[in-house]
Enzyme design. Structure first.
Site, mmCIF file in Angstrom:
data_model
loop_
_atom_site.group_PDB
_atom_site.id
_atom_site.type_symbol
_atom_site.label_atom_id
_atom_site.label_comp_id
_atom_site.label_asym_id
_atom_site.label_seq_id
_atom_site.Cartn_x
_atom_site.Cartn_y
_atom_site.Cartn_z
ATOM 1 C CG HIS A 1 -5.785 -1.055 2.672
ATOM 2 N ND1 HIS A 1 -4.412 -0.976 2.664
ATOM 3 C CD2 HIS A 1 -6.214 0.121 3.206
ATOM 4 C CE1 HIS A 1 -4.034 0.180 3.176
ATOM 5 N NE2 HIS A 1 -5.113 0.870 3.508
ATOM 6 C CG HIS B 1 -4.010 -0.502 -1.978
ATOM 7 N ND1 HIS B 1 -2.973 -1.310 -2.400
ATOM 8 C CD2 HIS B 1 -4.130 -0.697 -0.646
ATOM 9 C CE1 HIS B 1 -2.481 -1.965 -1.364
ATOM 10 N NE2 HIS B 1 -3.162 -1.610 -0.290
ATOM 11 N NE ARG C 1 3.155 -8.818 5.323
ATOM 12 C CZ ARG C 1 1.856 -8.675 5.234
ATOM 13 N NH1 ARG C 1 1.054 -9.474 5.907
ATOM 14 N NH2 ARG C 1 1.332 -7.719 4.476
ATOM 15 C CB CYS D 1 -1.009 -0.011 1.145
ATOM 16 S SG CYS D 1 -0.417 -0.631 2.703
ATOM 17 C CD GLN E 1 -0.098 -8.782 0.696
ATOM 18 O OE1 GLN E 1 0.351 -7.683 0.435
ATOM 19 N NE2 GLN E 1 -0.764 -9.035 1.807
#
Length: 661
Positions: free
Chosen positions: A534, A405, A383, A354, A401
């Site tokens: 989101h 957005h 992560r 984002c 992912q």
């Protein structure tokens, strides 16, 4: 003795006022009902031995409820710990909380437990259960607890954590709470003699006889309180259920789940692997897995294009300051990889997309005529998941992912959320998931984790609620579960064997647009701030891939299958005929292979079944003479003498309609 007046509350409507003698316990109120294992008084769970007081509202807790199951399983954990210390007196106690479908207890022992050890522990547990030992609570001072537990170093550490945020974060809250310190004794049913005791907040079942069905599952290493800096303990996992039938059903379910484990099927079907050389939580997709992934992504890409999304790409690394601006670094630093320093600056691997999408929006002036602006990216992020929680594709450190957005006006937000949630659910249905419930995560007004004004939160939460209610699906509240910047809707999907997976999330964000100074020119020429939505539809490609592997048990529908059909000649003379059929299929975009190996036909069929190929296309002399083929399906059924054009049309129809065969 004086009397006390209590209210028995069985549900939100049924309330019974009763006058009882002082000293009456919760067990006395529900005498004879063996399904009730505890009581809730003023919102607090209590043992059935709790003496009721004037004005108490007492609510029964049934063993089949979520709280009842947790009490059952925590009691079973105590019985297991007692059994371990009976058999291994040198074992030091860690913690033993209930978990989903079971419980565990951590022990400091000289060597790891063996399968034979677990059998012995389970046998000893059965002996303790049959004796009907009574769980008895007593309050102690910190000083007295330290004296009594002087030989238990991990319990002493927990006493020092009493009431702190640290104990609540690592499972220790089952042992100590913020209030008084308590110890539970296991007492002999006949003599009252002390058999065993443990530091514990409780509550517990009345006796060990109330644990009707349990089984120990496995053991393994676990760091004390989840930190690699602490000693490695040995953890024993078990499961406990209200009836033997429920235990058997759970064990049968686990057998089926093991058959569907995506890690095992990934290796068997040659889809992906996790090389040690890469490190934990990092997968590589093999050619067959790459085909499935491409099919997943291509269909998603097509649907997004039809829905008006614009595709973007962003880097895998950024200056650290970007994540400070977005607010992620202060809130999620523990989930990000450490900084990389070069050119005199700190950089970070991207953990979320984002902030970079915000930079795209900000790259030039925007008009209200461009809104809603829907940006979409297959964006790879990284992560730092602890090694103990990494689990195949469903919990990894590097993943992609399908991230979107949407920037819109406040007026557009309700309709956009409605359209967005419908789009998400329809697309998940296309992949074969059809059983959903929605979860609405809101902020905790007492927490300082959340940023933004009360007005923004109220407006965003209500818009999400209305969009969710229009879907006609169960809506489950999740107080305090929102992201730090806004509320969210999570789609929970059940797979073929009833397991619930969190899939898509939709979040409303008034805060990042503020932090980045995002603006658009409105119809009246003023500068306005957009609302940011989101949305991750799959969550991640890898995780969704793993879920689909388990949902379909590796037997993908034809449109997703890495090989959609395999030609099986009865003899060598039939190979050219099937290769001609394969060429026609490939010209239509189908993934078709011909098994021209030296194996016998029956072995070729077994190989195709093992590979879970949807269509086996068989040809022999009669088929060639008739210009036909025979179908063998994955379920073992067969259809013979199908004209070639008709056979090709059937496969194409299954692929185009995304149906299972």
């Amino acid at each position: 003795m004086s009397d006390v007046r209590v209210i028995i509350k069985r549900d939100s409507v049924e309330r019974e006022e009763r006058v009882v003698t002082a000293g009456t316990t919760a067990a006395d109120l529900f005498d004879g009902d063996r399904t009730i294992v505890a009581a809730r008084v003023a919102g607090q769970l209590k043992d059935l031995a709790y003496p009721v007081a004037e004005g108490d509202e007492v609510e029964p807790v049934e063993i089949t409820s979520e709280d009842g199951l947790n009490i059952l399983r925590h009691s079973a954990a105590h019985v297991m710990a007692q059994a371990v210390q009976d058999l291994f007196p040198e074992a030091k106690l860690g913690i033993g909380p209930p978990i989903k479908d079971g419980f565990y207890y951590d022990f400091d022992v000289e060597k790891p437990f063996t399968p034979e050890d677990l059998k012995a522990v389970e046998k000893r547990m059965q002996e303790i259960q049959k004796r009907g030992q009574r769980f008895s609570r007593r309050a102690v001072t910190d000083e007295a607890a330290r004296e009594e537990l002087a030989a238990e170093p991990y319990k002493l550490e927990l006493i020092g954590l009493k009431g702190s945020a640290a104990e609540a974060a690592d499972g220790a809250s089952a042992e100590v709470g913020a209030g008084e310190l308590t110890i539970y004794d296991n007492l002999d049913a006949k003599t009252g003699e002390l058999c065993w005791s443990d530091l514990c907040r409780g509550p517990h079942l009345p006796t060990t006889r109330n644990i009707p069905a349990f089984k120990l599952m496995r053991s393994g290493g676990a760091y004390w309180r989840g930190s690699e800096k602490n000693p490695m303990l040995q953890r024993i996992y078990g499961t406990a259920w209200p009836t033997k039938d429920e235990l058997k059903a759970h064990l049968d379910f686990l057998v089926e789940a093991e058959k569907r484990d995506h890690r095992r099927l990934g290796a068997e079907l040659d889809l992906f692997s996790f090389p040690d050389e890469l490190g934990p939580g990092l997968a590589v997709f093999h050619p067959k897995g790459g085909v499935v992934r491409k099919a997943m992504e291509n269909y998603s890409r097509r649907r997004h294009e039809e829905a008006g999304y614009e595709f973007v790409n962003t880097p895998h690394i950024s200056k650290e300051h970007l994540f400070e601006t977005s607010g992620h670094l202060p809130h999620y630093a523990d989930g990000m990889f450490p900084p990389i320093e070069f050119d005199g600056q700190n950089y970070r691997l991207k953990a979320m997309n984002c902030p970079m999408h915000n930079l795209i929006f900000k790259s030039r002036g925007r008009s209200y005529r461009e809104l809603p602006l829907r940006l979409f990216e297959f964006g790879t992020v990284y992560r730092y998941e602890k090694s103990g929680v990494v689990h195949g594709l469903t919990r990894s450190r590097g993943f992609t992912q399908d991230d979107a957005h949407i920037y819109c006006t406040t007026e557009q937000m309700p309709q956009e959320l409605d359209t967005l949630l419908t789009f998400v659910l329809d697309l998940l249905r296309d992949y074969g998931l059809v059983d959903f419930e929605l979860e609405l995560s809101t902020r905790d007004p007492e927490s300082d984790k959340f940023i933004g004004s009360d007005e923004d939160w109220a407006e965003a939460t209500e818009a999400l609620r209305q969009a969710a209610e229009k879907q006609g699906l169960p809506l489950v509240p999740d107080p305090g579960g929102a992201a730090y910047y806004g509320p969210k809707i999570s789609v929970q999907a059940r797979d073929a064997i009833g397991r619930s997976w969190q899939m898509s999330t939709i979040q409303v964000d008034f805060n990042q647009p503020k932090r980045f100074g995002l603006e658009y020119t409105s119809a009246d020429g003023s500068r306005q701030q957009p609302v940011m939505l989101h949305r991750a539809l799959f969550g991640s490609i890898e995780r969704f891939f793993g879920v689909l592997v388990e949902h379909y048990a590796g037997a993908f529908p034809a449109w997703l299958a890495p090989v959609q059909a395999v030609g099986i000649p009865i003899g060598d003379a039939h190979v050219p005929y099937l290769e001609e059929f394969a060429a026609a299929a490939k010209a239509k975009g189908l993934r078709f292979e011909v098994d021209a190996s030296a194996d016998r036909m029956q072995k070729k069929i077994r190989n195709a079944q093992k590979s879970k190929v949807p269509y086996m296309v068989i040809a022999g002399d009669e088929d060639m003479a008739a210009g036909a083929v025979s179908f063998r399906y994955r379920d073992g059924s067969q259809k013979n003498g199908i004209p070639r054009d008709q056979a090709l049309a059937e496969i194409l129809d299954a692929v185009e309609r995304r149906i299972q065969v």
